[in-house]
Design a protein around this motif. Structure first.
Motif, PDB file in Angstrom:
ATOM      1  N   ARG A  16       4.694   8.597  -6.471  1.00  0.00           N
ATOM      2  CA  ARG A  16       4.443   8.024  -5.146  1.00  0.00           C
ATOM      3  C   ARG A  16       4.768   6.529  -5.154  1.00  0.00           C
ATOM      4  NH1 ARG A  16       0.651  11.814  -2.937  1.00  0.00           N
ATOM      5  NH2 ARG A  16       1.196  13.757  -3.981  1.00  0.00           N
ATOM      6  N   LYS A  17       5.110   6.033  -3.971  1.00  0.00           N
ATOM      7  CA  LYS A  17       5.420   4.617  -3.791  1.00  0.00           C
ATOM      8  C   LYS A  17       4.480   4.040  -2.746  1.00  0.00           C
ATOM      9  CE  LYS A  17       9.375   6.255  -5.684  1.00  0.00           C
ATOM     10  NZ  LYS A  17       9.760   7.671  -5.866  1.00  0.00           N
ATOM     11  N   ALA A  18       3.822   2.932  -3.092  1.00  0.00           N
ATOM     12  CA  ALA A  18       2.772   2.383  -2.239  1.00  0.00           C
ATOM     13  C   ALA A  18       3.032   0.923  -1.910  1.00  0.00           C
ATOM     14  CB  ALA A  18       1.419   2.520  -2.927  1.00  0.00           C
ATOM     15  N   LEU A  19       2.652   0.537  -0.694  1.00  0.00           N
ATOM     16  CA  LEU A  19       2.656  -0.858  -0.263  1.00  0.00           C
ATOM     17  C   LEU A  19       1.219  -1.236   0.088  1.00  0.00           C
ATOM     18  CD1 LEU A  19       3.930  -3.544   0.761  1.00  0.00           C
ATOM     19  CD2 LEU A  19       4.388  -2.372   2.934  1.00  0.00           C
ATOM     20  N   VAL A  20       0.711  -2.297  -0.543  1.00  0.00           N
ATOM     21  CA  VAL A  20      -0.653  -2.762  -0.314  1.00  0.00           C
ATOM     22  C   VAL A  20      -0.594  -4.161   0.285  1.00  0.00           C
ATOM     23  CG1 VAL A  20      -2.900  -3.265  -1.353  1.00  0.00           C
ATOM     24  CG2 VAL A  20      -1.475  -1.428  -2.295  1.00  0.00           C
ATOM     25  N   THR A  21      -1.095  -4.336   1.494  1.00  0.00           N
ATOM     26  CA  THR A  21      -1.107  -5.658   2.113  1.00  0.00           C
ATOM     27  C   THR A  21      -2.316  -6.452   1.626  1.00  0.00           C
ATOM     28  OG1 THR A  21      -2.400  -5.137   4.110  1.00  0.00           O
ATOM     29  CG2 THR A  21      -0.036  -4.636   4.154  1.00  0.00           C
ATOM     30  N   GLY A  22      -2.137  -7.759   1.588  1.00  0.00           N
ATOM     31  CA  GLY A  22      -3.214  -8.589   1.053  1.00  0.00           C
ATOM     32  C   GLY A  22      -3.512  -8.232  -0.392  1.00  0.00           C
ATOM     33  N   GLY A  23      -2.468  -7.820  -1.112  1.00  0.00           N
ATOM     34  CA  GLY A  23      -2.661  -7.304  -2.456  1.00  0.00           C
ATOM     35  C   GLY A  23      -2.628  -8.341  -3.556  1.00  0.00           C
ATOM     36  N   ALA A  24      -2.531  -9.625  -3.203  1.00  0.00           N
ATOM     37  CA  ALA A  24      -2.415 -10.661  -4.220  1.00  0.00           C
ATOM     38  C   ALA A  24      -3.726 -10.926  -4.947  1.00  0.00           C
ATOM     39  CB  ALA A  24      -1.906 -11.961  -3.589  1.00  0.00           C
ATOM     40  N   ARG A  25      -4.843 -10.617  -4.294  1.00  0.00           N
ATOM     41  CA  ARG A  25      -6.136 -10.941  -4.905  1.00  0.00           C
ATOM     42  C   ARG A  25      -7.211 -10.019  -4.356  1.00  0.00           C
ATOM     43  NH1 ARG A  25      -8.439 -16.266  -1.625  1.00  0.00           N
ATOM     44  NH2 ARG A  25      -8.046 -15.432   0.464  1.00  0.00           N
ATOM     45  N   GLY A  26      -8.416 -10.143  -4.876  1.00  0.00           N
ATOM     46  CA  GLY A  26      -9.582  -9.465  -4.343  1.00  0.00           C
ATOM     47  C   GLY A  26      -9.460  -7.966  -4.283  1.00  0.00           C
ATOM     48  N   LEU A  27      -9.948  -7.399  -3.177  1.00  0.00           N
ATOM     49  CA  LEU A  27      -9.912  -5.947  -3.011  1.00  0.00           C
ATOM     50  C   LEU A  27      -8.493  -5.409  -3.070  1.00  0.00           C
ATOM     51  CD1 LEU A  27     -12.486  -5.164  -0.158  1.00  0.00           C
ATOM     52  CD2 LEU A  27     -12.791  -4.920  -2.626  1.00  0.00           C
ATOM     53  N   GLY A  28      -7.555  -6.109  -2.447  1.00  0.00           N
ATOM     54  CA  GLY A  28      -6.176  -5.632  -2.427  1.00  0.00           C
ATOM     55  C   GLY A  28      -5.580  -5.514  -3.810  1.00  0.00           C
ATOM     56  N   ALA A  29      -5.820  -6.514  -4.662  1.00  0.00           N
ATOM     57  CA  ALA A  29      -5.327  -6.458  -6.033  1.00  0.00           C
ATOM     58  C   ALA A  29      -5.959  -5.298  -6.784  1.00  0.00           C
ATOM     59  CB  ALA A  29      -5.602  -7.774  -6.748  1.00  0.00           C
ATOM     60  N   GLY A  30      -7.255  -5.073  -6.569  1.00  0.00           N
ATOM     61  CA  GLY A  30      -7.930  -3.957  -7.214  1.00  0.00           C
ATOM     62  C   GLY A  30      -7.399  -2.617  -6.750  1.00  0.00           C
ATOM     63  N   MET A  31      -7.079  -2.521  -5.466  1.00  0.00           N
ATOM     64  CA  MET A  31      -6.514  -1.281  -4.939  1.00  0.00           C
ATOM     65  C   MET A  31      -5.125  -1.023  -5.507  1.00  0.00           C
ATOM     66  SD  MET A  31      -7.800  -1.813  -1.029  1.00  0.00           S
ATOM     67  CE  MET A  31      -9.567  -1.839  -0.656  1.00  0.00           C
ATOM     68  N   ALA A  32      -4.313  -2.085  -5.587  1.00  0.00           N
ATOM     69  CA  ALA A  32      -2.982  -1.944  -6.168  1.00  0.00           C
ATOM     70  C   ALA A  32      -3.076  -1.493  -7.617  1.00  0.00           C
ATOM     71  CB  ALA A  32      -2.227  -3.271  -6.073  1.00  0.00           C
ATOM     72  N   GLU A  33      -4.008  -2.067  -8.354  1.00  0.00           N
ATOM     73  CA  GLU A  33      -4.190  -1.691  -9.756  1.00  0.00           C
ATOM     74  C   GLU A  33      -4.607  -0.232  -9.882  1.00  0.00           C
ATOM     75  OE1 GLU A  33      -6.995  -2.830 -13.613  1.00  0.00           O
ATOM     76  OE2 GLU A  33      -7.075  -4.067 -11.799  1.00  0.00           O
ATOM     77  N   ALA A  34      -5.535   0.214  -9.031  1.00  0.00           N
ATOM     78  CA  ALA A  34      -5.993   1.600  -9.097  1.00  0.00           C
ATOM     79  C   ALA A  34      -4.883   2.576  -8.731  1.00  0.00           C
ATOM     80  CB  ALA A  34      -7.196   1.784  -8.178  1.00  0.00           C
ATOM     81  N   LEU A  35      -4.085   2.234  -7.723  1.00  0.00           N
ATOM     82  CA  LEU A  35      -2.953   3.088  -7.357  1.00  0.00           C
ATOM     83  C   LEU A  35      -1.956   3.180  -8.502  1.00  0.00           C
ATOM     84  CD1 LEU A  35      -2.464   1.737  -3.734  1.00  0.00           C
ATOM     85  CD2 LEU A  35      -3.068   4.095  -4.286  1.00  0.00           C
ATOM     86  N   ALA A  36      -1.682   2.047  -9.139  1.00  0.00           N
ATOM     87  CA  ALA A  36      -0.758   2.039 -10.268  1.00  0.00           C
ATOM     88  C   ALA A  36      -1.315   2.844 -11.437  1.00  0.00           C
ATOM     89  CB  ALA A  36      -0.475   0.601 -10.696  1.00  0.00           C
ATOM     90  N   ARG A  37      -2.608   2.719 -11.680  1.00  0.00           N
ATOM     91  CA  ARG A  37      -3.237   3.450 -12.776  1.00  0.00           C
ATOM     92  C   ARG A  37      -3.151   4.953 -12.548  1.00  0.00           C
ATOM     93  NH1 ARG A  37      -7.644   0.474 -12.803  1.00  0.00           N
ATOM     94  NH2 ARG A  37      -8.916   1.969 -11.655  1.00  0.00           N
ATOM     95  N   ALA A  38      -3.142   5.353 -11.264  1.00  0.00           N
ATOM     96  CA  ALA A  38      -3.021   6.772 -10.931  1.00  0.00           C
ATOM     97  C   ALA A  38      -1.573   7.246 -10.960  1.00  0.00           C
ATOM     98  CB  ALA A  38      -3.634   7.037  -9.550  1.00  0.00           C
ATOM     99  N   GLY A  39      -0.638   6.317 -11.210  1.00  0.00           N
ATOM    100  CA  GLY A  39       0.750   6.703 -11.396  1.00  0.00           C
ATOM    101  C   GLY A  39       1.720   6.228 -10.343  1.00  0.00           C
ATOM    102  N   ALA A  40       1.227   5.568  -9.275  1.00  0.00           N
ATOM    103  CA  ALA A  40       2.111   5.129  -8.202  1.00  0.00           C
ATOM    104  C   ALA A  40       2.864   3.858  -8.588  1.00  0.00           C
ATOM    105  CB  ALA A  40       1.307   4.872  -6.930  1.00  0.00           C
ATOM    106  N   ALA A  41       4.079   3.721  -8.071  1.00  0.00           N
ATOM    107  CA  ALA A  41       4.773   2.435  -8.072  1.00  0.00           C
ATOM    108  C   ALA A  41       4.234   1.644  -6.888  1.00  0.00           C
ATOM    109  CB  ALA A  41       6.270   2.638  -7.943  1.00  0.00           C
ATOM    110  N   VAL A  42       4.016   0.346  -7.078  1.00  0.00           N
ATOM    111  CA  VAL A  42       3.277  -0.430  -6.086  1.00  0.00           C
ATOM    112  C   VAL A  42       4.024  -1.692  -5.685  1.00  0.00           C
ATOM    113  CG1 VAL A  42       1.119  -1.634  -5.596  1.00  0.00           C
ATOM    114  CG2 VAL A  42       1.081   0.418  -7.023  1.00  0.00           C
ATOM    115  N   ALA A  43       4.063  -1.935  -4.372  1.00  0.00           N
ATOM    116  CA  ALA A  43       4.543  -3.198  -3.835  1.00  0.00           C
ATOM    117  C   ALA A  43       3.354  -3.980  -3.298  1.00  0.00           C
ATOM    118  CB  ALA A  43       5.560  -2.971  -2.726  1.00  0.00           C
ATOM    119  N   ILE A  44       3.264  -5.239  -3.683  1.00  0.00           N
ATOM    120  CA  ILE A  44       2.226  -6.146  -3.199  1.00  0.00           C
ATOM    121  C   ILE A  44       2.803  -6.920  -2.029  1.00  0.00           C
ATOM    122  CG2 ILE A  44       0.818  -8.172  -3.731  1.00  0.00           C
ATOM    123  CD1 ILE A  44      -0.113  -5.806  -5.294  1.00  0.00           C
TER     124      ILE A  44
END
Length: 267
Positions: free
Chosen positions: A9-37
Motif C-alpha cells: 500500500r501507498k500512503a500520504l499523511v498530512t502534517g506528518g513531520a511531527r507529533g501524531l502525524g509522524a507517529g501515524m506515518a511510522e505505524a503505517l510504514a511498520r505495517a508495510g506501507a510506503a509513506v509520503a509525508i
C-alpha cells in the motif's frame, strides 16, 4: 506494533513531520506501507522521512499546504509518481488556537477553519480523484480523517477547534456516502483522538491555564485525566494503531464511521 498488513500500500499523511502525524506515518510504514509525508515544514519533514528510511521503510517528503487546492493536486501527483500509487490518505494536519468565545479573533477562527475544515475537505477531494476508477492510482483505497474528542465533548476554551472537528466528522460521513453511491471504492472514516502530550497537546494545557480556566498546567491535565475512564492521557501509538486499523483490510466493511480513541472521555 500493529498486526495489520499494509504491504504494497501507498500512503500520504498530512502534517506528518511531527507529533501524531509522524507517529501515524511510522505505524503505517511498520505495517508495510510506503509513506509520503505531506507538510509545510520541509526540514522537519525530511528528518522524519530519513528516520523512516533508516528503519527500512520506503518514504518520501512531499511539500503540501493543505489549504491550497493546487498544492493538493501537485502533492497527490507527486505521491503517485514517487511511490507508484496511492491507497491511503490520512488527513491529520490541524491547528488549535485556544480562546474564550468572548475573546475570539476572527483571523484565528479563519485559520482553524482553513486548516482543519478546508484542508480536510481538499484532502478528501484529491484522494477521491486519485483513487477512483480512472484516477491516477485508480484502485480505490481508504481515507482516514483526524477529528478529535473535542467534537464530542464541551471543553472550555476550544469552541472553534471543537466546531471544526465536528465538521470533520460530518465531512467524513457525507464523503463516505458519496464514495459509495458513485462507485469510487474509497472508504472514508475518522478517529476522535483524546488529549495526547505532543507539542500541540502540551500547548493546549498551557493555554487553558494561561487564560484562567485552570490554576496550572497540571490542573488542566488532571481535569482531562479525571474525565477519562481509563485514567490516563492518550499516547501517539494509541492513535497511530487506530489509523492503521481503519486503513487496513480488517476494516474493509467499515465506512462513514467515527472511532473514539479517547479512553472513554467522550462517551
Amino acid at each position: 506494533m500493529s498486526g495489520y498488513d499494509l504491504v504494497g500500500r501507498k500512503a500520504l499523511v498530512t502534517g506528518g513531520a511531527r507529533g501524531l502525524g509522524a507517529g501515524m506515518a511510522e505505524a503505517l510504514a511498520r505495517a508495510g506501507a510506503a509513506v509520503a509525508i505531506g507538510d509545510v515544514r520541509e526540514d522537519l519533514g525530511k528528518e522524519t522521512v530519513e528516520a523512516l528510511r533508516q528503519s527500512g521503510a520506503t518514504a518520501e517528503f512531499i511539500p503540501l499546504d493543505v489549504t491550497d487546492d493546487a498544492a493538493w493536486e501537485q502533492a497527490t501527483t507527486n505521491t503517485v509518481d514517487a511511490l507508484g500509487g496511492l491507497d491511503i490518505v490520512v488527513n491529520n494536519a490541524g491547528v488549535e488556537i485556544t480562546s474564550l468565545i468572548v475573546d475570539l479573533d476572527p483571523a484565528e477562527v479563519r485559520r482553524m477553519l482553513e486548516v482543519n475544515m478546508l484542508g480536510t475537505a481538499l484532502g478528501i477531494k484529491h484522494a477521491f480523484r486519485a483513487m477512483r476508477p480512472g484516477g491516477a492510482a485508480g484502485n480505490g483505497g481508504a481515507v482516514v480523517n483526524i477529528a478529535s474528542v473535542a467534537a464530542t465533548i464541551a471543553f472550555p476554551g476550544i469552541a472553534i477547534y471543537s466546531a471544526t472537528k465536528s465538521g470533520v466528522d460530518r465531512l467524513t460521513r457525507v464523503a463516505a456516502m458519496e464514495s459509495g453511491k458513485l462507485g469510487y471504492g474509497v472508504r472514508v472514516n475518522c478517529i476522535y483522538p483524546g488529549l495526547v502530550p505532543t507539542e500541540m497537546g502540551n500547548q493546549l494545557a498551557k493555554d487553558v491555564a494561561d487564560i484562567g480556566l485552570f490554576g496550572s498546567v497540571e490542573e488542566a491535565v488532571g481535569a482531562v485525566v479525571g474525565l477519562t475512564p481509563q485514567g490516563r492521557l492518550g499516547e501517539v501509538s494509541d492513535m497511530a494503531d487506530a489509523v492503521v486499523f481503519l486503513a487496513s483490510d480488517a476494516a474493509r466493511f467499515i465506512t462513514g464511521a467515527g472511532l473514539p480513541v479517547d479512553g472513554g472521555m467522550g462517551m
